[in-house]
Scaffold this active site. Structure first.
Site, PDB file in Angstrom:
ATOM      1  N   ASP A  10     -54.634  -8.068  13.213  1.00 24.73           N
ATOM      2  CA  ASP A  10     -54.714  -7.272  11.985  1.00 24.73           C
ATOM      3  C   ASP A  10     -56.070  -6.583  11.904  1.00 24.73           C
ATOM      4  OD1 ASP A  10     -52.095  -7.817  11.177  1.00 24.73           O
ATOM      5  OD2 ASP A  10     -52.680  -9.740  10.309  1.00 24.73           O
ATOM      6  N   LYS A  32     -49.631 -10.342  18.042  1.00 26.21           N
ATOM      7  CA  LYS A  32     -48.704  -9.697  17.104  1.00 26.21           C
ATOM      8  C   LYS A  32     -49.336  -8.398  16.628  1.00 26.21           C
ATOM      9  CE  LYS A  32     -48.253 -10.676  12.729  1.00 26.21           C
ATOM     10  NZ  LYS A  32     -48.225  -9.409  12.004  1.00 26.21           N
ATOM     11  N   ASP A  59     -44.377  -6.436  14.858  1.00 26.92           N
ATOM     12  CA  ASP A  59     -43.988  -6.875  13.503  1.00 26.92           C
ATOM     13  C   ASP A  59     -43.996  -5.692  12.540  1.00 26.92           C
ATOM     14  OD1 ASP A  59     -43.707  -8.420  11.149  1.00 26.92           O
ATOM     15  OD2 ASP A  59     -45.852  -8.872  11.066  1.00 26.92           O
ATOM     16  N   LEU A  60     -42.909  -4.902  12.574  1.00 26.16           N
ATOM     17  CA  LEU A  60     -42.864  -3.715  11.707  1.00 26.16           C
ATOM     18  C   LEU A  60     -41.911  -3.895  10.530  1.00 26.16           C
ATOM     19  CD1 LEU A  60     -43.026  -0.916  14.434  1.00 26.16           C
ATOM     20  CD2 LEU A  60     -44.889  -1.911  13.101  1.00 26.16           C
ATOM     21  N   LYS A  61     -41.165  -4.972  10.506  1.00 29.73           N
ATOM     22  CA  LYS A  61     -40.298  -5.326   9.365  1.00 29.73           C
ATOM     23  C   LYS A  61     -39.478  -4.153   8.855  1.00 29.73           C
ATOM     24  CE  LYS A  61     -43.484  -8.859   7.601  1.00 29.73           C
ATOM     25  NZ  LYS A  61     -44.734  -8.519   8.293  1.00 29.73           N
ATOM     26  N   LEU A  62     -38.598  -3.637   9.712  1.00 31.80           N
ATOM     27  CA  LEU A  62     -37.801  -2.481   9.310  1.00 31.80           C
ATOM     28  C   LEU A  62     -36.837  -2.827   8.164  1.00 31.80           C
ATOM     29  CD1 LEU A  62     -38.988  -1.482  11.974  1.00 31.80           C
ATOM     30  CD2 LEU A  62     -36.772  -0.496  12.531  1.00 31.80           C
ATOM     31  N   HIS A  63     -36.665  -1.889   7.260  1.00 28.93           N
ATOM     32  CA  HIS A  63     -35.736  -2.058   6.134  1.00 28.93           C
ATOM     33  C   HIS A  63     -35.364  -0.659   5.644  1.00 28.93           C
ATOM     34  CE1 HIS A  63     -34.966  -4.070   1.929  1.00 28.93           C
ATOM     35  NE2 HIS A  63     -33.911  -3.467   2.418  1.00 28.93           N
ATOM     36  N   ASP A  64     -34.164  -0.190   6.047  1.00 26.18           N
ATOM     37  CA  ASP A  64     -33.732   1.153   5.655  1.00 26.18           C
ATOM     38  C   ASP A  64     -32.214   1.182   5.769  1.00 26.18           C
ATOM     39  OD1 ASP A  64     -33.605   3.988   5.196  1.00 26.18           O
ATOM     40  OD2 ASP A  64     -35.572   4.217   6.145  1.00 26.18           O
ATOM     41  N   PRO A  66     -28.604   1.454   7.512  1.00 25.64           N
ATOM     42  CA  PRO A  66     -28.270   0.960   8.850  1.00 25.64           C
ATOM     43  C   PRO A  66     -28.451   1.974   9.982  1.00 25.64           C
ATOM     44  CG  PRO A  66     -26.688   0.153   7.265  1.00 25.64           C
ATOM     45  CD  PRO A  66     -27.566   1.108   6.510  1.00 25.64           C
ATOM     46  N   THR A  68     -30.459   4.599  10.220  1.00 25.69           N
ATOM     47  CA  THR A  68     -31.886   4.852  10.473  1.00 25.69           C
ATOM     48  C   THR A  68     -32.517   3.685  11.219  1.00 25.69           C
ATOM     49  OG1 THR A  68     -31.990   6.221   8.502  1.00 25.69           O
ATOM     50  CG2 THR A  68     -34.093   5.398   9.331  1.00 25.69           C
ATOM     51  N   THR A 118     -43.870 -15.419   3.534  1.00 28.76           N
ATOM     52  CA  THR A 118     -44.618 -16.667   3.298  1.00 28.76           C
ATOM     53  C   THR A 118     -45.725 -16.486   2.256  1.00 28.76           C
ATOM     54  OG1 THR A 118     -45.796 -16.086   5.330  1.00 28.76           O
ATOM     55  CG2 THR A 118     -44.222 -17.883   5.469  1.00 28.76           C
ATOM     56  N   ARG A 180     -52.451 -22.192   9.003  1.00 24.18           N
ATOM     57  CA  ARG A 180     -53.869 -22.342   8.664  1.00 24.18           C
ATOM     58  C   ARG A 180     -54.446 -23.573   9.354  1.00 24.18           C
ATOM     59  NH1 ARG A 180     -53.346 -18.075   7.675  1.00 24.18           N
ATOM     60  NH2 ARG A 180     -53.725 -16.819   5.829  1.00 24.18           N
ATOM     61  N   ARG A 210     -55.942 -14.817  10.306  1.00 22.10           N
ATOM     62  CA  ARG A 210     -57.296 -14.956   9.763  1.00 22.10           C
ATOM     63  C   ARG A 210     -57.979 -16.285  10.068  1.00 22.10           C
ATOM     64  NH1 ARG A 210     -55.240 -12.533   4.174  1.00 22.10           N
ATOM     65  NH2 ARG A 210     -53.384 -13.492   5.053  1.00 22.10           N
TER      66      ARG A 210
HETATM   67  O1  C5P Z   1     -53.950 -13.950   8.581  1.00 22.93           O
HETATM   68  P1  C5P Z   1     -52.612 -14.631   8.579  1.00 22.93           P
HETATM   69  O2  C5P Z   1     -52.545 -15.826   9.494  1.00 22.93           O
HETATM   70  O3  C5P Z   1     -52.119 -14.921   7.168  1.00 22.93           O
HETATM   71  O4  C5P Z   1     -51.637 -13.545   9.228  1.00 22.93           O
HETATM   72  C1  C5P Z   1     -50.258 -13.661   9.167  1.00 22.93           C
HETATM   73  C2  C5P Z   1     -49.667 -12.459   9.806  1.00 22.93           C
HETATM   74  O5  C5P Z   1     -48.240 -12.639   9.844  1.00 22.93           O
HETATM   75  C3  C5P Z   1     -49.906 -11.149   9.065  1.00 22.93           C
HETATM   76  O6  C5P Z   1     -50.053 -10.134  10.052  1.00 22.93           O
HETATM   77  C4  C5P Z   1     -48.630 -10.911   8.278  1.00 22.93           C
HETATM   78  O7  C5P Z   1     -48.336  -9.546   8.138  1.00 22.93           O
HETATM   79  C5  C5P Z   1     -47.594 -11.589   9.171  1.00 22.93           C
HETATM   80  N1  C5P Z   1     -46.383 -12.070   8.508  1.00 22.93           N
HETATM   81  C6  C5P Z   1     -46.397 -12.942   7.453  1.00 22.93           C
HETATM   82  N2  C5P Z   1     -45.227 -13.310   6.837  1.00 22.93           N
HETATM   83  C7  C5P Z   1     -44.070 -12.862   7.286  1.00 22.93           C
HETATM   84  C8  C5P Z   1     -44.035 -11.995   8.387  1.00 22.93           C
HETATM   85  C9  C5P Z   1     -45.226 -11.637   8.996  1.00 22.93           C
HETATM   86  O8  C5P Z   1     -47.466 -13.401   7.058  1.00 22.93           O
HETATM   87  N3  C5P Z   1     -42.945 -13.270   6.710  1.00 22.93           N
END
Ligand code: C5P
Length: 235
Positions: A10, A32, A59-64, A66, A68, A118, A180, A210
């Site tokens: 990120d 990722k 990880d682009l999480k498409l949502h549009d 079907p 597209t 999450t 974490r 992070r």
């Molecule tokens: O920094 P952190 O460990 O929270 O990063 C989590 C990564 O996972 C972020 O890039 C976030 O966009 C991604 N992510 C998420 N929850 C999801 C899908 C992806 O936190 N359901």
């Protein structure tokens, strides 16, 4: 080699990502790529990472609608990454078409569906999305829908893995962010767990950002997370 622990890159640019990976000796680690980096750099970043042998979760999480999503997936499939994703809440038809778009180009990339982010807790889910029932019920429902629609797995929290495996089969993949290390902050994540918990609870892949990228010693944090993830023991 894919150790199953995707490091969330990120960062705003490829230059900054490359610098971070090189300075911390994180060669060939699974990464990722999310919206922030991809929207800036596009496919160029994927090519650079592939040249350096990093396994990739895009990880682009498409949502549009079907059609597209199907066409977008067809384009993304040429990148031949390991994992791509859509929001399960886009519905059954959208997931089916996403899979169709992918498989007409390659049969390597796995389709993963995001259940409930999450970063959400029960209160927010009920108040903002007005979804009835608790998080577990909704995650299970979306996982079952994703499986029936042809997805290879879901993104969920570590705490939901066991129930998903029971409902959808042990082979159905679970990708778990919200990871974490014991001593790091939760930031905006709500349903968190340590890498060791993820291992114990049978998660297939973890995503960690992070806790490593913001650590004082990122290489040490990476090593600690990987050790926990591989051995299932919190240090
Ligand atoms: O920094 P952190 O460990 O929270 O990063 C989590 C990564 O996972 C972020 O890039 C976030 O966009 C991604 N992510 C998420 N929850 C999801 C899908 C992806 O936190 N359901």
């Amino acid at each position: 080699m894919n150790n199953g622990m995707y490091l969330a890159l990120d960062f705003p640019t490829w230059e900054m990502s490359k610098q971070f990976l090189e300075e911390n000796n994180l060669h060939e680690v699974p990464v990722k790529v999310g919206m922030e980096l991809f929207y800036r750099e596009g496919m160029h970043v994927i090519e650079e990472l592939k040249k350096r042998n990093h396994p990739i979760f895009l990880d682009l999480k498409l949502h549009d609608i079907p059609t597209t999503v199907m066409r977008a997936m067809k384009n993304l499939a040429h990148a031949e990454v390991d994992l791509v994703n859509v929001h399960a809440i886009g519905g059954s038809e959208m997931i089916k078409r996403a899979k169709e778009g992918l498989t007409c180009v390659n049969d390597k990339t796995k389709l993963i569906a995001v259940t409930i982010l999450t970063s959400m807790d029960e209160m927010e889910m009920a108040r903002d999305l007005r979804l009835p029932n608790n998080i577990n019920d909704n995650v299970l429902h979306l996982s079952t829908l994703a499986k029936q629609s042809g997805a290879d797995g879901v993104v969920c929290s570590v705490h939901e893995v066991r129930a998903i495996k029971e409902a959808c089969s042990n082979e159905f993949l679970t990708v778990t962010p919200g990871i974490r290390l014991m001593n790091s902050k939760d930031d905006d994540q709500k349903r968190v767990a340590t890498p060791a918990m993820a291992k114990e609870l049978n998660s297939d892949y973890i995503v960690i950002g992070r806790s490593i990228t913001m650590a004082e010693q990122p290489f040490d944090a990476y090593k600690q997370a990987l050790e926990e993830w591989e051995n299932g023991i919190t240090k």
